[in-house]
Design an enzyme around this catalytic site. Structure first.
Site, PDB file in Angstrom:
ATOM      1  N   CYS A  30      53.617  38.373  -9.935  1.00  0.00           N
ATOM      2  CA  CYS A  30      53.559  37.427 -11.067  1.00  0.00           C
ATOM      3  C   CYS A  30      54.941  36.823 -11.312  1.00  0.00           C
ATOM      4  O   CYS A  30      55.068  35.643 -11.603  1.00  0.00           O
ATOM      5  CB  CYS A  30      53.154  38.116 -12.365  1.00  0.00           C
ATOM      6  SG  CYS A  30      51.863  39.308 -12.207  1.00  0.00           S
ATOM      7  N   ASP A  31      55.968  37.660 -11.241  1.00  0.00           N
ATOM      8  CA  ASP A  31      57.275  37.248 -11.735  1.00  0.00           C
ATOM      9  C   ASP A  31      58.363  37.147 -10.666  1.00  0.00           C
ATOM     10  O   ASP A  31      59.431  36.589 -10.925  1.00  0.00           O
ATOM     11  CB  ASP A  31      57.762  38.249 -12.806  1.00  0.00           C
ATOM     12  CG  ASP A  31      56.786  38.361 -13.958  1.00  0.00           C
ATOM     13  OD1 ASP A  31      56.139  37.341 -14.277  1.00  0.00           O
ATOM     14  OD2 ASP A  31      56.645  39.446 -14.536  1.00  0.00           O
TER      15      ASP A  31
ATOM     16  N   CYS B 193      54.923  43.497 -12.416  1.00  0.00           N
ATOM     17  CA  CYS B 193      54.128  42.701 -11.482  1.00  0.00           C
ATOM     18  C   CYS B 193      55.032  41.763 -10.694  1.00  0.00           C
ATOM     19  O   CYS B 193      55.367  40.680 -11.158  1.00  0.00           O
ATOM     20  CB  CYS B 193      53.062  41.916 -12.245  1.00  0.00           C
ATOM     21  SG  CYS B 193      52.042  40.918 -11.157  1.00  0.00           S
TER      22      CYS B 193
END
Ligand code: NAP
Length: 355
Positions: A178-179, A175
């Protein structure tokens, strides 16, 4: 409190917490079915596998294609609609439309407003062999239900390499949104694996932070839609690595990921790329393991809809909605639409049974 085994069965249990589940809950609550939603558990295992409550949308940034949320400063509206303990979400977003987590909290709040009851727990086993159905949660609680809507969605796939497993959360991710903004990737090269829309979208997103994004694809042509593929291929920071697969993620205990070893898919050659991270974007797997042997599934383990234009499954009284049964559209709005259908199907089925 949900019903225990000796208590009155629930009329409707909804499993999941993405757009399909919350839409089903909103409709079911408004139809006085008093739905109980199992939204999933907040565990490290769910975090790593991408199955935390609120589903895949909670792992995205802006949502530009959910009707009713055009770009603009929605912060006043969002603050008025969300409970105070979720105002931090609004403060952290850049106010140009709605974010995925905000949209999911809005849906959850809307379901709560109509009296939906929520358990922050995973359903880990079901018994659909007799009615009322039995559901067992991770915490051990047992719930019986006359009707069930399954809306557990899907999760990202990984390559399945031991080295990939070793570096999860230390440079390996599924992701980018997300990261990707983590310091370890800033101005460093990174690798994205895959050739579909997800891969090019992630590569494009990562190009905001990384020095170079190596887009590793096993063929010499992207599967992604033309407009998204062209955008990626014209991005000067994105370098396609055609006809290649990642054979090994390289790294050490101290630094995490430091590179990948690529294997050609057309000859025997291998080479290495320096990279601070590897983002895997090679498709999804439906979250149906807890349903094994209980309901008919496709070869890819998606739940089968058994009646055209309905959300019925092979088990009478069990309905499915969203990505858990749909590997084709996979959109928030289509998931929400099928959640509505599932609630209406369940309501009519319960009424016909006099429950
Ligand atoms: P996808 O279209 O199934 O693409 C998966 C990609 O991963 C393919 O290029 C595939 O290669 C590759 N792949 C699969 N298994 C692999 C393996 N073991 N090793 C190496 N490569 C592997 O999945 P997706 O990109 O997640 O998209 C799914 C659906 O969501 C699509 O319908 C897509 O249009 C949609 N989507 C839309 C948007 C958007 O419009 N903004 C964004 C994301 C996703 P091959 O090509 O060789 O099969």
């Amino acid at each position: 409190m949900p019903a225990g085994p000796t208590q009155v069965p629930e009329r409707l249990v909804i499993i999941g917490s993405g757009p399909a589940a919350w839409t089903a809950a909103i409709y079911a609550a408004r139809a006085n079915l008093n739905p109980l939603v199992f939204e999933g558990a907040v565990t490290e295992e769910n975090r790593v596998s991408g199955t935390l409550p609120l589903g895949q949308l909670a792992l995205t940034t802006e949502v530009e294609n959910f009707p009713g949320f055009p770009a603009g400063d929605l912060s006043h509206y969002l603050r008025s609609a969300l409970a105070a303990d979720h105002h931090w979400l609004v403060d952290m977003h850049h106010k140009q439309g709605v974010s995925g987590p905000e949209l999911m909290h809005l849906m959850r709040q809307q379901a709560l407003n109509f009296g939906t009851r929520i358990e922050t727990d995973d359903v880990v086993a079901v018994d659909f062999s007799g009615r009322p159905f039995s559901l067992t949660a991770m915490t051990g609680q047992l719930v019986r239900a006359h009707a069930v809507i399954i809306a557990t969605g899907a999760r990202a796939n990984y390559l399945g390499l031991p080295s990939e497993e070793r570096f999860k959360n230390r440079g390996v991710s599924a992701c980018a949104v997300c990261d990707g903004a983590l310091p370890r990737f800033r101005n460093r090269p990174v690798v994205v694996v895959g050739g579909g829309d997800s891969a090019v979208e992630e590569a494009d997103y990562l190009s905001k932070f990384a020095s170079t994004v190596h887009l590793v694809h096993r063929r010499n042509e992207l599967r992604a839609s033309k407009i998204m593929a062209d955008r990626a291929l014209h991005n000067p920071k994105i370098r396609p690595e055609w006809n290649s697969v990642v054979a090994e993620v390289l790294g050490d205990e101290e630094k995490g990921v430091t590179g990948v070893r690529l294997q050609s898919t057309t000859d025997q050659s291998a080479r290495q790329l320096d990279a601070a991270g590897m983002f895997v974007a090679i498709g999804h797997t439906p979250n149906t393991r807890f349903l094994e042997g209980q309901v008919e599934m496709t070869a890819k383990k998606y739940i089968k809809w058994t009646v055209p234009f309905r959300t019925n499954t092979s088990v009478e009284g069990v309905f499915a909605a969203g990505d858990v049964a749909d590997d084709y559209y996979r959109q928030a709005v289509t998931a929400a639409g099928s959640g509505c259908q599932a609630a209406l199907d369940a309501e009519r089925w319960l009424a016909a049974k006099g429950i």
